[in-house]
Design an enzyme around this catalytic site. Structure first.
Site, PDB file in Angstrom:
ATOM      1  N   THR A 120     -83.924 -35.723  32.427  1.00 39.04           N
ATOM      2  CA  THR A 120     -84.795 -34.600  32.149  1.00 39.04           C
ATOM      3  C   THR A 120     -85.080 -33.901  33.474  1.00 39.04           C
ATOM      4  O   THR A 120     -84.836 -34.470  34.550  1.00 39.04           O
ATOM      5  CB  THR A 120     -86.100 -35.057  31.473  1.00 39.04           C
ATOM      6  OG1 THR A 120     -86.851 -33.918  31.078  1.00 39.04           O
ATOM      7  CG2 THR A 120     -86.935 -35.906  32.415  1.00 39.04           C
ATOM      8  N   HIS A 169    -128.246 -37.505  68.213  1.00 40.33           N
ATOM      9  CA  HIS A 169    -129.201 -36.618  67.537  1.00 40.33           C
ATOM     10  C   HIS A 169    -129.447 -35.358  68.372  1.00 40.33           C
ATOM     11  O   HIS A 169    -130.511 -34.734  68.280  1.00 40.33           O
ATOM     12  CB  HIS A 169    -130.530 -37.330  67.259  1.00 40.33           C
ATOM     13  CG  HIS A 169    -130.375 -38.640  66.556  1.00 40.33           C
ATOM     14  ND1 HIS A 169    -130.191 -38.735  65.189  1.00 40.33           N
ATOM     15  CD2 HIS A 169    -130.337 -39.913  67.031  1.00 40.33           C
ATOM     16  CE1 HIS A 169    -130.068 -40.008  64.858  1.00 40.33           C
ATOM     17  NE2 HIS A 169    -130.150 -40.743  65.941  1.00 40.33           N
ATOM     18  N   SER A 294    -114.075 -10.436  73.808  1.00 40.05           N
ATOM     19  CA  SER A 294    -114.969  -9.713  72.912  1.00 40.05           C
ATOM     20  C   SER A 294    -114.704  -8.221  73.053  1.00 40.05           C
ATOM     21  O   SER A 294    -114.500  -7.728  74.165  1.00 40.05           O
ATOM     22  CB  SER A 294    -116.435 -10.021  73.256  1.00 40.05           C
ATOM     23  OG  SER A 294    -117.308  -9.116  72.597  1.00 40.05           O
TER      24      SER A 294
END
Length: 447
Positions: A120, A169, A294
């Site tokens: 198939t 943290h 930029s």
């Protein structure tokens, strides 16, 4: 309209075409057709070698010519197949007709009906696609990832002795070394690669519903399961999935995509850390003549390579996640939803390759700003408090943590002088005081 970088809808085939073009040999429509032809031809040769009685007279010398059908496969051949597909409305059947035409040219017309014998279309698709993905992984993906890992290894050695203030943290924490922090990413990626290499490229091969029905009814005494396994594993170099429905389970594919996603996630973590270090002025970036950071601010040199990489990795992971979740799900013995989805495997791999190159480019532009590393350490003498209280614990000093806590939280300025003044107030020997005074943010670095 001819497809160009300017009119392509996907940036993979447009803006980033030069970076992804190696993948076209594995994931384009032409590549899929070629891999289907490869599987069909090798299957016919395997039937000859079995041999099936009707194929016992096929001259083995013709195998080289048969393999040339796919080794010499051209764009013109692919166009012929696509044109035929307009009539058949079935892509794999068009491939079968193409090979039959080649058999006529090679004088093998008597054997044409053994092309695609008992199969198939999914026997072809579910071998061709894993094979093309495997070879893309080995020939394009891995070299890109290995090059990136090697760069990280080189930097980890180059920066092995650069002391750096750690941040947990987002706050100053026990100092570390820059090279070690880079090496963390190397180890994480390589650990995922070890898992990745254990995932096989699996393929289904067993007829219309996976049971070799057509094969067995035609040749009931042949061990078709053994034949299929040998064909898939020894000739194609894939893992034979059995039993199956009409299609491959795709469970291994799902694991493969999940593994690539995890590697990408680690690289996103790397991109964001380096981006942050650039924003902290730990790194400058090499400026290329003519480049503009930029459109409005002339002074800027933006970390665009890491941003580009992060964006492409995010796109890749979204698609990898969908592929892993969708492909293993198919109604009953098969539905067609996998067909269009499988055609997109090259998309997340394309975004990933773009990201590899972007991260590598960004790493190659980094310029170490050692003065900034030293400045940050010198501004954060409070981080040696951990070292001092640990030695005091060793010496049996009462409540050392609380003593250091009071020092670091009540003094407005914590520097070398205030730390040494505190040490002088402690009821310990001069030898221990000398030991404590030797500790600085730049040498309290651990292993």
């Amino acid at each position: 309209m001819q497809l160009t970088e300017l009119n392509a809808i996907s940036p993979i085939d447009g803006r980033y075409r030069t970076k992804t073009i190696p993948l076209a040999s594995y994931f384009s429509e032409e590549a899929l057709i070629k891999y289907r032809v490869l599987v069909e031809v090798e299957y016919f040769i395997a039937l000859c070698k079995l041999p099936l009685p009707q194929l016992s007279e096929v001259n083995p010398d013709s195998f080289k010519e048969l393999r040339a059908i796919y080794t010499n496969f051209s764009t013109e051949d692919a166009l012929w197949i696509k044109e035929t597909e307009k009539t058949t409305n079935h892509d794999v059947k068009a491939v079968e007709y193409f090979i039959k035409k080649q058999f006529d040219v090679l004088g093998l017309s008597n054997y044409k009906e053994f092309i695609h014998f008992g199969l198939t279309s999914q026997d072809i698709n579910n071998t061709a696609i894993p094979l093309s993905t495997k070879e893309a992984f080995e020939n394009v993906y891995l070299p890109g990832l290995v090059a990136l890992i090697q760069k990280l290894k080189d930097l980890s050695v180059e920066w092995a002795d650069v002391p750096m203030l750690a941040r947990t943290h987002g706050q100053p924490a026990s100092p570390t070394r820059l090279g070690k922090e880079i090496l963390v990413f190397v180890e994480r990626i390589e650990e995922q690669m070890r898992l990745l290499f254990n995932i096989p490229f699996a393929a289904k091969f067993g007829g219309a519903t996976g049971n070799y029905n057509a094969h067995k009814v035609a040749y009931p005494t042949t061990d078709w399961k053994a034949f299929g396994t040998k064909f898939v594993e020894e000739i194609l170099g894939l893992r034979h999935s059995f039993p199956t429905t009409q299609i491959e389970h795709y469970d291994h594919f799902a694991a493969f995509f999940d593994a690539l996603k995890r590697i990408n996630t680690i690289l996103i973590d790397l991109d964001r850390d380096i981006w942050t270090y650039v924003s902290m002025d730990y790194f400058k970036q090499k400026i290329k003549a003519g480049e503009i950071g930029s459109s409005a601010m002339p002074h800027k040199v933006n970390p665009i390579d890491f941003e580009n990489s992060e964006g492409n990795l995010g796109m890749a992971n979204a698609i990898f996640e969908y592929l892993a979740a969708k492909l293993p799900v198919s109604r009953l013995q098969r539905d067609l939803t996998d067909s269009t989805v499988l055609r997109n495997i090259g998309v997340p791999i394309g975004h990933t390759i773009i990201a590899f190159e972007a991260t590598l480019k960004g790493l190659n532009k980094l310029l170490l700003n050692e003065d900034k590393f030293a400045e940050d350490l010198d501004k954060n003498w409070a981080v040696v408090a951990e070292a001092i209280q640990t030695i005091l614990r060793r010496e049996g000093y009462p409540n050392p943590y609380e003593a250091l806590k009071d020092l670091t939280r009540t003094n407005s300025v914590i520097n070398r002088d205030s730390i040494h003044a505190f040490i002088e107030t402690l009821d310990i020997s001069d030898k221990i005081k000398t030991e404590l005074k030797q500790i600085t943010p730049s040498n309290y670095l651990g292993i």
